[in-house]
Each structure stands twice: as C-alpha cells, then as structure tokens.
Design a protein around this motif. Structure first.
Motif, PDB file in Angstrom:
ATOM      1  N   ILE A 477       0.851  -1.181   0.000  1.00 21.88           N
ATOM      2  CA  ILE A 477       0.000   0.000   0.000  1.00 21.88           C
ATOM      3  C   ILE A 477       0.889   1.233   0.000  1.00 21.88           C
ATOM      4  CG2 ILE A 477      -1.733   1.316   1.280  1.00 21.88           C
ATOM      5  CD1 ILE A 477      -2.824  -1.314   2.341  1.00 21.88           C
ATOM      6  N   LEU A 478       0.756   2.044  -1.034  1.00 22.61           N
ATOM      7  CA  LEU A 478       1.570   3.251  -1.211  1.00 22.61           C
ATOM      8  C   LEU A 478       0.700   4.452  -0.844  1.00 22.61           C
ATOM      9  CD1 LEU A 478       3.085   2.378  -4.725  1.00 22.61           C
ATOM     10  CD2 LEU A 478       3.849   1.608  -2.461  1.00 22.61           C
ATOM     11  N   ASN A 479       0.992   5.061   0.291  1.00 21.63           N
ATOM     12  CA  ASN A 479       0.189   6.171   0.764  1.00 21.63           C
ATOM     13  C   ASN A 479       0.815   7.507   0.384  1.00 21.63           C
ATOM     14  OD1 ASN A 479      -1.942   7.355   2.711  1.00 21.63           O
ATOM     15  ND2 ASN A 479      -0.021   8.238   3.419  1.00 21.63           N
ATOM     16  N   PHE A 480      -0.002   8.387  -0.170  1.00 20.58           N
ATOM     17  CA  PHE A 480       0.421   9.744  -0.503  1.00 20.58           C
ATOM     18  C   PHE A 480      -0.427  10.726   0.304  1.00 20.58           C
ATOM     19  CE2 PHE A 480       1.513   7.170  -4.149  1.00 20.58           C
ATOM     20  CZ  PHE A 480       2.737   7.664  -4.573  1.00 20.58           C
ATOM     21  N   ASP A 485      -3.465   7.242   8.415  1.00 17.96           N
ATOM     22  CA  ASP A 485      -4.069   6.447   9.483  1.00 17.96           C
ATOM     23  C   ASP A 485      -5.011   5.384   8.914  1.00 17.96           C
ATOM     24  OD1 ASP A 485      -5.747   8.482   8.574  1.00 17.96           O
ATOM     25  OD2 ASP A 485      -6.741   8.739  10.517  1.00 17.96           O
ATOM     26  N   LYS A 486      -5.760   5.733   7.875  1.00 24.66           N
ATOM     27  CA  LYS A 486      -6.631   4.757   7.230  1.00 24.66           C
ATOM     28  C   LYS A 486      -5.797   3.715   6.479  1.00 24.66           C
ATOM     29  CE  LYS A 486     -10.209   8.276   6.535  1.00 24.66           C
ATOM     30  NZ  LYS A 486     -10.957   7.948   7.742  1.00 24.66           N
ATOM     31  N   ALA A 487      -4.732   4.151   5.830  1.00 24.92           N
ATOM     32  CA  ALA A 487      -3.858   3.224   5.112  1.00 24.92           C
ATOM     33  C   ALA A 487      -3.207   2.231   6.074  1.00 24.92           C
ATOM     34  CB  ALA A 487      -2.791   4.000   4.346  1.00 24.92           C
ATOM     35  N   ALA A 488      -2.839   2.703   7.266  1.00 24.60           N
ATOM     36  CA  ALA A 488      -2.217   1.823   8.260  1.00 24.60           C
ATOM     37  C   ALA A 488      -3.194   0.745   8.710  1.00 24.60           C
ATOM     38  CB  ALA A 488      -1.730   2.646   9.451  1.00 24.60           C
ATOM     39  N   LEU A 498       3.272  -1.308   4.055  1.00 25.32           N
ATOM     40  CA  LEU A 498       2.783   0.067   4.013  1.00 25.32           C
ATOM     41  C   LEU A 498       3.949   1.014   3.799  1.00 25.32           C
ATOM     42  CD1 LEU A 498       0.580   2.242   4.340  1.00 25.32           C
ATOM     43  CD2 LEU A 498       0.993   2.168   6.818  1.00 25.32           C
ATOM     44  N   VAL A 499       3.818   1.871   2.800  1.00 27.23           N
ATOM     45  CA  VAL A 499       4.865   2.835   2.463  1.00 27.23           C
ATOM     46  C   VAL A 499       4.284   4.245   2.513  1.00 27.23           C
ATOM     47  CG1 VAL A 499       6.548   3.582   0.745  1.00 27.23           C
ATOM     48  CG2 VAL A 499       5.960   1.153   0.947  1.00 27.23           C
ATOM     49  N   ASP A 500       4.965   5.106   3.243  1.00 27.02           N
ATOM     50  CA  ASP A 500       4.642   6.543   3.206  1.00 27.02           C
ATOM     51  C   ASP A 500       5.516   7.141   2.115  1.00 27.02           C
ATOM     52  OD1 ASP A 500       3.985   9.147   3.677  1.00 27.02           O
ATOM     53  OD2 ASP A 500       5.057   9.319   5.578  1.00 27.02           O
ATOM     54  N   MET A 501       4.918   7.435   0.950  1.00 30.72           N
ATOM     55  CA  MET A 501       5.703   7.808  -0.219  1.00 30.72           C
ATOM     56  C   MET A 501       6.317   9.204  -0.109  1.00 30.72           C
ATOM     57  SD  MET A 501       5.902   5.278  -2.290  1.00 30.72           S
ATOM     58  CE  MET A 501       6.440   6.017  -3.825  1.00 30.72           C
ATOM     59  N   ARG A 502       5.657  10.101   0.609  1.00 28.16           N
ATOM     60  CA  ARG A 502       6.159  11.450   0.863  1.00 28.16           C
ATOM     61  C   ARG A 502       6.210  12.335  -0.387  1.00 28.16           C
ATOM     62  NH1 ARG A 502      11.257  10.635   5.064  1.00 28.16           N
ATOM     63  NH2 ARG A 502      10.001  10.303   6.952  1.00 28.16           N
ATOM     64  N   PHE A 503       6.831  11.869  -1.444  1.00 37.23           N
ATOM     65  CA  PHE A 503       7.020  12.664  -2.666  1.00 37.23           C
ATOM     66  C   PHE A 503       6.107  12.145  -3.777  1.00 37.23           C
ATOM     67  CE2 PHE A 503      10.821  13.609  -0.357  1.00 37.23           C
ATOM     68  CZ  PHE A 503      11.182  14.889  -0.738  1.00 37.23           C
ATOM     69  N   VAL A 504       5.419  13.047  -4.426  1.00 34.65           N
ATOM     70  CA  VAL A 504       4.681  12.721  -5.638  1.00 34.65           C
ATOM     71  C   VAL A 504       5.573  12.959  -6.857  1.00 34.65           C
ATOM     72  CG1 VAL A 504       2.637  13.289  -7.020  1.00 34.65           C
ATOM     73  CG2 VAL A 504       2.510  13.317  -4.515  1.00 34.65           C
ATOM     74  N   LYS A 505       6.414  13.975  -6.745  1.00 34.11           N
ATOM     75  CA  LYS A 505       7.398  14.232  -7.792  1.00 34.11           C
ATOM     76  C   LYS A 505       8.661  14.782  -7.149  1.00 34.11           C
ATOM     77  CE  LYS A 505       8.212  16.692 -12.106  1.00 34.11           C
ATOM     78  NZ  LYS A 505       7.731  17.694 -13.079  1.00 34.11           N
ATOM     79  N   ILE A 525      -3.057   5.214  -2.441  1.00 32.89           N
ATOM     80  CA  ILE A 525      -4.112   5.930  -1.716  1.00 32.89           C
ATOM     81  C   ILE A 525      -3.772   7.413  -1.702  1.00 32.89           C
ATOM     82  CG2 ILE A 525      -5.243   6.251   0.520  1.00 32.89           C
ATOM     83  CD1 ILE A 525      -4.784   3.316   1.090  1.00 32.89           C
ATOM     84  N   GLU A 526      -4.722   8.250  -2.106  1.00 32.01           N
ATOM     85  CA  GLU A 526      -4.499   9.696  -2.128  1.00 32.01           C
ATOM     86  C   GLU A 526      -5.822  10.429  -1.995  1.00 32.01           C
ATOM     87  OE1 GLU A 526      -3.318  11.086  -6.164  1.00 32.01           O
ATOM     88  OE2 GLU A 526      -3.746   9.000  -6.750  1.00 32.01           O
ATOM     89  N   ASP A 527      -5.807  11.539  -1.292  1.00 31.79           N
ATOM     90  CA  ASP A 527      -6.978  12.413  -1.168  1.00 31.79           C
ATOM     91  C   ASP A 527      -6.943  13.389  -2.339  1.00 31.79           C
ATOM     92  OD1 ASP A 527      -9.091  13.941  -0.374  1.00 31.79           O
ATOM     93  OD2 ASP A 527      -8.236  14.584   1.538  1.00 31.79           O
ATOM     94  N   HIS A 528      -7.266  12.872  -3.513  1.00 35.70           N
ATOM     95  CA  HIS A 528      -7.105  13.593  -4.777  1.00 35.70           C
ATOM     96  C   HIS A 528      -7.829  12.791  -5.847  1.00 35.70           C
ATOM     97  CE1 HIS A 528      -4.989  14.776  -8.526  1.00 35.70           C
ATOM     98  NE2 HIS A 528      -4.773  15.923  -7.921  1.00 35.70           N
ATOM     99  N   SER A 529      -8.115  13.398  -6.961  1.00 31.74           N
ATOM    100  CA  SER A 529      -8.719  12.691  -8.080  1.00 31.74           C
ATOM    101  C   SER A 529      -7.862  11.493  -8.494  1.00 31.74           C
ATOM    102  CB  SER A 529      -8.896  13.632  -9.272  1.00 31.74           C
ATOM    103  OG  SER A 529      -9.278  12.916 -10.428  1.00 31.74           O
TER     104      SER A 529
END
Length: 594
Positions: A477-480, A485-488, A498-505, A525-529
């Motif tokens: 699971i790659l979280n952005f 907390d939901k991803a965990a 579980l990975v906290d990706m931190r960077f989108v670019k 997982i992202e709070d975005h389109s």
C-alpha cells in the motif's frame, strides 16, 4: 428602527411576517411599508439557521435589504440574478422557496453552501470562487433569447479586486450590454479589503472616485447609496434597471449588519461554526495544518531575512495571522488576485528573496498560467504552501482541492510533496524552503495528525517503509498524504506492506523497484482525483517497467464531490476505511484468481 440583535437565537424565533413568505410570489404581495419588518425577521431567521448549521454569516447579514429589494423588483428567475462568490446568498435562498430546508445547509444531502444551478432555477449561475459574476452575466446577456429579461450581478466581498472582473467590465462597456452591476462595498473581503481599489471606492478624497472612472468607461453610474436604506435602495435599482446599456450601482453596506458582535468583528464572523449543532461535533485535539504552517513560517522568518510571505486574501485562513503581527513588512496580502500573487513571488525570487506563497489548492488553479510560465519554466526558487488540498467537507466541490497533484506533477522543475502528519508537514516545509527551485507542499484543511516521529529525515524523492508484510507475494500500500491512518489500518487488516511515499514528484523509483521483487500488487491511496494524481504517476512508472504487478488506484471518483462532513464526503468518494476495504477485497479476489 429595529434593534440591533446581540445574541444568536437558540430556538427558532418568532417571525410572523417572514412565515408568510414561502417564495418570491409571496414576497411581491407585501406592501412596501412591510419590507423593513421582513428584513428584521429575515435577519433573525438567518442567525438561527447559521447558528444551527454553521456557514457564512457576515456577508449575508449585510445584504438582507438588497436581497429583498432585488427579488421584490425583479421577475426572478426569468430575470437573471447572479451573486458573486456566494458568501452572501443565504438570504437569497431563504426568499426563493428554500427556507424550510435551511437547517440542511452544508449537511450531506442538504442545501449547497453556495448558489448551485441544479438546486434551484433562482440560482442562475453556480459560484464559489470570486469574481466570475460579471463575465457570466455578460455571457447570459449576449446569448439571451428573451429581450425583456433583466440581468443583474452583485459583486462584493473583495471580488472586484480580481483582474477577471476588470476584464469583464471592459468587455461589457465595449458591448454596451444591457445589464446592471451592483458593487456591494462593505470594505471587506474575508479579511479587511486591501489595495488601491478599496481606497478608490472610498469617495472621500476629492478626486472623483468611482463615479468618474465608471462613467468614463461607459457605464451609467449611481452611488454611493446606503444599502440598508430600503426606500433609497429600491428607488436606485428601479431607475437603473429601466435604463438601457451597462449600469453600475455602488452601494455601501455593513458586513454583519444588525447583529452586534458581527458588526464589531466582521472578520471573525465572516463564517460561523455551529452554536447548537444538529449533530455531535468532535472537539479538535491537535493543531490544524494551517496552524502548523503558521508556526513554521514564523520560526523560519526569524532565522532568514529573505523570507517573504504572500497570500491572496487568505491571511486568517492560511494561518498567517501570527506572521502578520510579527513580520508585517514581510507579508503581502494581494487581495483576490491569485495570478498576481504568483508572478509577484516570481519577481521577488529573481531579486534573491525567498517567497513563500500560502494559497488554497482551489485558488492555485486560478493562477495556473503564471505557475507554468513565470515560475516553473524559469525554475525560480520559491515555496508553495498549498492548503485545503483534498476534501474540505461542508464547503463542497468548489472548495475541494481535488486536482492539484494532476496539474502540478506535469510541470518541469517543480518538487511536489504530500506530508502524512503534522511532523512531516513541518519537515517538508523546511525541506522545500531549503530546496533550490520551486517546491510545493500540499496539506488538507483541519486537524493535523501528529503521528509518530519521523523514522528518518526528509530526503529528496525518498519514501519510507512503515510496515513490512509477513508473507511473500503480498500487496504493498503506497500512501500519498494525510490518509495514512486509514492506510495503516488497511495494511494491518490485509497483512500488507505500508509505504509513506512522501514525494509525488519525484517518485521514489528505487523503493518502487525494490517493492516489485516481493509484491504482486500495489495499492495507491491519495486524497485527490484518481485521474492524473499520484496513482497515475505510479501507473505510468509500472508501464515503463513492463511488469506483471497489478495496480489499484484509490482516490476521488470522477465526479463532483458532494458536501457534508469530511468523513461523509470521503465515504461518498470511496476513501473511507470501509469503502477502501471493500475495494481492496474485491480487487484481491480478482488478483489471486488469475
């Protein structure tokens, strides 16, 4: 005269006259001498309603008389009436057949917080962002098939400072369009109205003021008129709508009029939280992301004299009030002028300053050309602090930051970060500030999850593994961002990495390559389109690897988001824990069946 109201009613007040008005037909049956009583009762009803639901208050209180006058004199909805921004439109909704639904305002499935075409034929144009009304009205005039229809736009709350409004005024004068623009001059945007235009509208300096300018432009001008004097106001409106060509009525109103506390503090009462909430509201336990940013920017400014803060009329909302008090000469509130804000920052960066632009995600959209042309292509050294990224809840689709990752990650030279906690937000703001070039940090509205301390420092383009699966061929699971907390919880339930990706670019391609070896499926997982966001970036990378690893992208569905509280909206768009659990289970069933 009616007394100033000092308290918000805790129970529905007695409004005998307003009770008789279920729509504009009933309104137009009233006698002129009854309208001041109606205005007083409408204020009481508005105060009670907003006290129950929360929402915009001050601007609506200031246009009670104007709203009554317009719907009394015009043949709405056959005549077109547009409210710029929509902060002031609650009384409009209450007089156009929606007063019984006002307690559903901003609630899931209830009335929208701004005018919305799908909601009522009286909402001639959907609004939510400032300065669109004159352009839209002119378009309606030019395309109208009804030569008898009258067209009116009300612009206020600082919206006249935006360049788009001036572009529309210029075109309207050129077309000699038959329309009326009403400038609701209350000296306020959300915060105090700033700039030369605010001074210009104040016709006490003896240099002609707005009368001279608008007349020279080609408008028939009347004003200033007391916007709370119903007889004077109705006389001015009646006269102007009967004249041909472009007209402008300049009225003075008091934001918060009739409610004592709001008159004294129009900034604090621009919007209101619930007084007697319809539903239980969880008390905040931690700082908001805006407060995290506000504290960080002050700390950074104390150690670096190059730091200049810029915001387009969002000092309070962006958390810059402490900065304004401590570093007043280094804060530039440019009013509602997002394009100018970005190019102003670009110019500062050219001279060796380090600009920090505090801006909402949905307002950054308004300066996209400047972001591309003036900042990204020139690789200028500045920081974008992007607030209200993702779901905002009750303010609805016009304020949801659903598209910033898509339009940011395609730009050259731009660094894009998505913190998952308050701790990461502080670290990423510092990293982005130290980075030589344009950098963006996006974070949502509301309470910041403090979370555990960082496992390691922020490194360019590197994520971190938070949890490792206990079995081979698991999913990762790659979280952005701030759904960590939901991803965990999902990672625990599915024994996933579980990975906290931190960077989108830039993406952490090294880590992704390592994950390919031990996992047969990725979930982003992202709070975005879902379209064009972080998941799309991972998908593009996987295609380049020619791998058999399957991918499930979780983000906003491809539709306008409803309004409601944050959890309700997340669930409706498939991002609640329960909704994501169902999607992952169905996806894993197909994945392992192949």
């Amino acid at each position: 005269m009616f007394p100033v109201i000092l308290k918000i009613p805790r129970q529905m007040p007695t409004t005998l006259l307003f009770d008789q008005v279920d729509g504009v037909v009933d309104l137009r049956k009233l006698k002129l001498e009854q309208l001041p009583q109606l205005a007083y009762e409408l204020r009481l009803a508005l105060l009670y309603s907003v006290g129950q639901t929360g929402g915009h208050l001050g601007a609506g209180l200031g246009v009670i008389e104007l709203t009554i006058a317009l719907h009394y004199l015009l043949d709405t909805p056959n005549d077109r009436l547009i409210w710029d921004v929509g902060h002031q439109a609650y009384p409009h909704k209450m007089l156009t057949g929606r007063k019984q639904a006002m307690l559903s305002m901003r609630q899931a499935g209830g009335l929208a917080p701004f005018p919305k075409r799908e909601e009522s034929p009286f909402d001639a144009f959907g609004v939510g962002h400032a300065s669109t009304s004159i352009s839209a009205l002119l378009g309606m005039v030019l395309a109208s098939n009804n030569p008898l229809a009258r067209h009116v736009a009300v612009i206020g709350d600082g919206a006249l400072t935006a360049g788009m409004a001036f572009e529309a005024l210029n075109h309207m004068a050129h077309c000699q369009a038959n329309a009326l623009i009403i400038v609701n001059d209350n000296d306020m945007a959300i915060d105090e109205n700033l700039g030369g235009l605010a001074t210009f509208l104040d016709d006490h300096h003896g240099y002609g003021g707005p009368s001279q300018w608008f007349t020279a432009l080609g408008f028939t001008y009347r004003g200033p008129v007391d916007g709370h004097d119903l007889p004077q106001l109705m006389l001015a409106v009646s006269e102007l709508v009967s004249l041909p060509g472009p007209k402008l009525l300049h009225i003075h109103t008091l934001k918060g009029k009739g409610y004592g506390p709001a008159e004294l503090d129009p900034v604090g009462y621009h919007a209101l939280s619930k007084i007697d909430p319809i539903e239980v509201v969880v008390t905040k336990k931690g700082p908001t992301y805006a407060q995290v940013f506000g504290k960080w920017v002050c700390e950074k400014a104390r150690t670096d004299d190059r730091l200049m803060a810029i915001t387009p009329a969002m000092v309070g909302g962006s958390g810059l009030e402490p900065f304004a008090k401590e570093f007043s000469t280094r804060l530039f509130d440019v009013a509602i002028a997002e394009q100018h804000a970005l190019t102003l920052a670009a110019g500062m960066a050219c001279e060796g300053a380090k600009p920090v632009v505090a801006i909402y995600s949905t307002f950054l959209q308004r300066g996209y050309d400047q972001l591309i042309h003036d900042i990204a292509l020139q690789d200028l050294d500045l920081l974008l602090a992007i607030d209200r990224a993702g779901v905002v809840g009750e303010d609805g689709a016009t304020h949801t930051g659903a598209y910033d990752l898509a339009f940011l990650r395609c730009l050259p030279n731009l660094l894009v970060m998505a913190p998952s906690t308050a701790t990461e937000a502080r670290a990423m703001l510092s990293f982005g500030y130290a980075y030589c070039g344009p950098a963006a940090v996006r974070y949502p509205r509301g309470e910041a999850l403090e979370g555990a301390p960082l496992v390691g420092p922020i490194e360019l383009g590197r994520g971190q593994v938070i949890r490792s699966a206990n079995k081979p061929n698991a999913i990762a699971i790659l979280n952005f961002g701030t759904l960590l907390d939901k991803a965990a919880a999902l990672a625990e339930a599915h024994d996933a990495t579980l990975v906290d990706m931190r960077f989108v670019k830039p993406l952490d391609e090294i880590l992704l390559q390592q994950l390919l070896v031990q996992h047969n499926g990725f979930v982003t997982i992202e709070d975005h389109s879902r379209i064009g966001g972080a998941g799309s970036a991972v998908s593009e990378w996987l295609v380049q690897q020619k791998t058999q690893v399957r991918l499930l992208c979780l983000g906003h569905e491809d539709r306008s988001l409803p309004h409601g509280n944050r959890e309700q909206v997340l669930h409706s768009t498939g991002l609640s824990e329960a909704a994501m659990t169902r999607k992952i289970k169905a996806w894993k069933t197909r994945l392992f069946a192949e």
